[in-house]
Scaffold this motif. Sequence first.
Motif, short mmCIF file in Angstrom:
data_model
loop_
_atom_site.label_atom_id
_atom_site.label_comp_id
_atom_site.label_asym_id
_atom_site.label_seq_id
_atom_site.Cartn_x
_atom_site.Cartn_y
_atom_site.Cartn_z
N UNK B 286 0.82 -1.21 0.00
CA UNK B 286 0.00 0.00 0.00
C UNK B 286 0.85 1.26 0.00
N UNK B 287 1.95 1.23 0.73
CA UNK B 287 2.83 2.40 0.76
C UNK B 287 3.41 2.64 -0.64
N UNK B 289 2.07 1.74 -3.46
CA UNK B 289 0.97 2.22 -4.31
C UNK B 289 0.77 3.72 -4.10
N UNK B 290 0.83 4.16 -2.84
CA UNK B 290 0.66 5.60 -2.54
C UNK B 290 1.77 6.41 -3.20
N UNK B 291 2.99 5.89 -3.14
CA UNK B 291 4.11 6.61 -3.78
C UNK B 291 3.94 6.63 -5.30
N UNK B 292 3.53 5.49 -5.84
CA UNK B 292 3.34 5.40 -7.29
C UNK B 292 2.30 6.40 -7.77
N UNK B 293 1.15 6.43 -7.08
CA UNK B 293 0.07 7.34 -7.49
C UNK B 293 0.53 8.79 -7.39
N UNK B 294 1.28 9.11 -6.34
CA UNK B 294 1.73 10.49 -6.14
C UNK B 294 2.76 10.88 -7.20
#
Lengths: 360, 384
Positions: B286-287, B289-294
Amino acid sequence: MSELRSILADTVTRLFTDRVTKDVLETAEQGQWPAALWQALEESGLTLPLVTEKQGGAGGTWGDAHVLLAAAGRFGPPVPLAETIIASWLLSESGLEVPLGPLTVAPVHRGDVLRLERGSGGWRLSGTARRLPWGGSAGHLVVVTSPDGPASGARAMVALVAAGHAQVTPDHNLALEPRDTLVFDNTPVLTAAPAPPLIPGDIVWLCGALARSAQMAGGLESLLAQTVQYAGERKQFGKPIGSFQAIQWQCAILGEQTAAAASAAASAFSAADRSGPAEATFEIAVAKSRTGEAAGIGAGIAHQVHGAIGFTYEHSLHFVTRRLWSWRAECGGESYWAERLGREAASRGADALWPYITSR
Amino acid sequence: MGAVGTFRFDLCTLPPEAEALRGEVREFLRETLGDMPPVKRARSWGGFDREFTRTVAARGWIGMTWPRRYGGHERSALERYVVLEEMLAAGAPVGAHWIADRQSGPLLLRFGTEAQRERFLPAIARGELALAIGMSEPDSGSDLASIRTRAERVDGGYRVNGTKVWTSNVHRADYMIALFRTRVVPEKKHEGLSQFLVDPKSPGITIRPIIELSGAHHFNEVVFQDAFVPEDMRVGEEGAGWKQVGAELAFERSGPERYLSCLALLVELIRAAPADPGERMAVAIGRLVAHLATLRQMSLSVAGMLQRGENPNLEAALVKDLGTNFEQEIPEIVHGLLGCEPTARGSDLQQVLGYLVQHAPSFSLRGGTREILRGIIARGLGLR
């Protein structure tokens, strides 16, 4: 940024620059309510961005709320601005009248369950709401309940409770912002209404995470500005410490984290405007976990570059860093939101990762 | 205390025509790549396949933003961005056109002569001309302005002597764009530099492979011994090389290839996770994924600035440093979570990890080292 929004940004920045002085911050930490600051915010029409004009608000968007909350993050005004924005939006969406004065919202603590029951003479509220921002000093409290607890999908209820009806145990976070525990025992409720379908039982938690993301991103901007300025002024070995590569690197990393936090927060507010906060859970989870991580890294760097002076109460750096350390954990810390994102990614499956990211 | 106005990341929403194009590109990649194994997808823009490049060109996806009269397609920078990110996300072997499409073509459009544009741009857009970049030298890496390879004026052109290194794919390329010193200006190393289109098969040029630690061959050493470069192959004015290279590096730094290099490994990590992963694995995924989206949002925002004709040098440096850190973190996290051995054979996950562990060190070197980028960022913040 649209012209109206940049006027809003200028207005709130000017107001906070004038009003959120070191003296105001320090006396608030000793327990004094900054009445003049709140009055100025209300008179400038900055407390109800999401309330329709018909109901006395600004009739704005989550993007406008973002501008206000990012500014609140930069300056740290010791008033429940985020809570009032969320609470008044909930009332407005549910067709309830919005009272004047500072508001707070519940529940914000995981596992808190508040029950709303219809008794003789109207709705009554029971249960414990822990660590409510300005729970003891806000004029009114807006509660969101659902019959089967905050995480269920059942239709939520929104209720307005006047201050003074709960048993209050005062407390505060590291930044000395009030975080009070309120106990309700068959407490009378002023008004209540079913929330519209797009407002689920965990909306306060979601909107709280959204607001804290913007505040943390704003706090990081302040840290970056203070740190770069200090590095340019402070001299050691005959030159500004900012001319040393070791310090430049730290500032560069702080800049990167600040930029990432700002982007993640902006993206979540934009998603909230597209589809409502409940449908923006992915972006909110991304924003809260990303800004929280950035806050931890950023606070560490800001203190390192400021050296011992930044560690004192005398210096103003801590007004931001203590808030970041507190906000980071509120309404779900990084691991809480990351775990949700990770579980969702695993259940969607590996090949859905990229299509999903690009569809948001 | 106020807002820092030094960098801006305005949200960029892709226009409908760009999103429509995404569907076309995905369909094309599904058909063209078929069941290409994950370890091949992990090569990302390191994969070099002329046939694939010609197929992409036939779809009109090379030189997309260039004028039609040079074989381009006059589409928007955001449409081009969608094609790039979809190619990278699928791990398509784009290496035979990547450099020319990204930087050499735009360089020629901006600084080349009319004859150079007419000769080279349509061929690039047809997918027939692969380019390589000759900048670094044995004694000049991050300190690029210290290069020593000399191009001395002779009758009808220049005589070149010196050595270039880390010249990726020049052994397969049709041309290289090289930076030479045309004039020695004492104490002013940024002056007297010029760029040239060089045919690597010309007499006096020797190409020697430099093998990477993984055993792969992309890098080369290029030795010039009295090599002749015609006058009409100089790109831009004599002595304007430093300014031109700066503009070129901005193109090189601003794209989605600076955060997507390890996407294949994140995909395999999710594939290795059970549908109901444990808390530790869920948090780690999840972390990321959050970095990827940002990062995608930030990268898109830079693309939006390019589309508007702005100059996002600082923003591109911020995204590249964050992006390459993210790329390098993924193999570390997979190691820590699964403890699986990176290998050349074994499961898809092991192979992808094996490939990327060995290539990840280069991600924060190529296109400007982490150290150089942080210097650019510090300067942008007002510290230098």
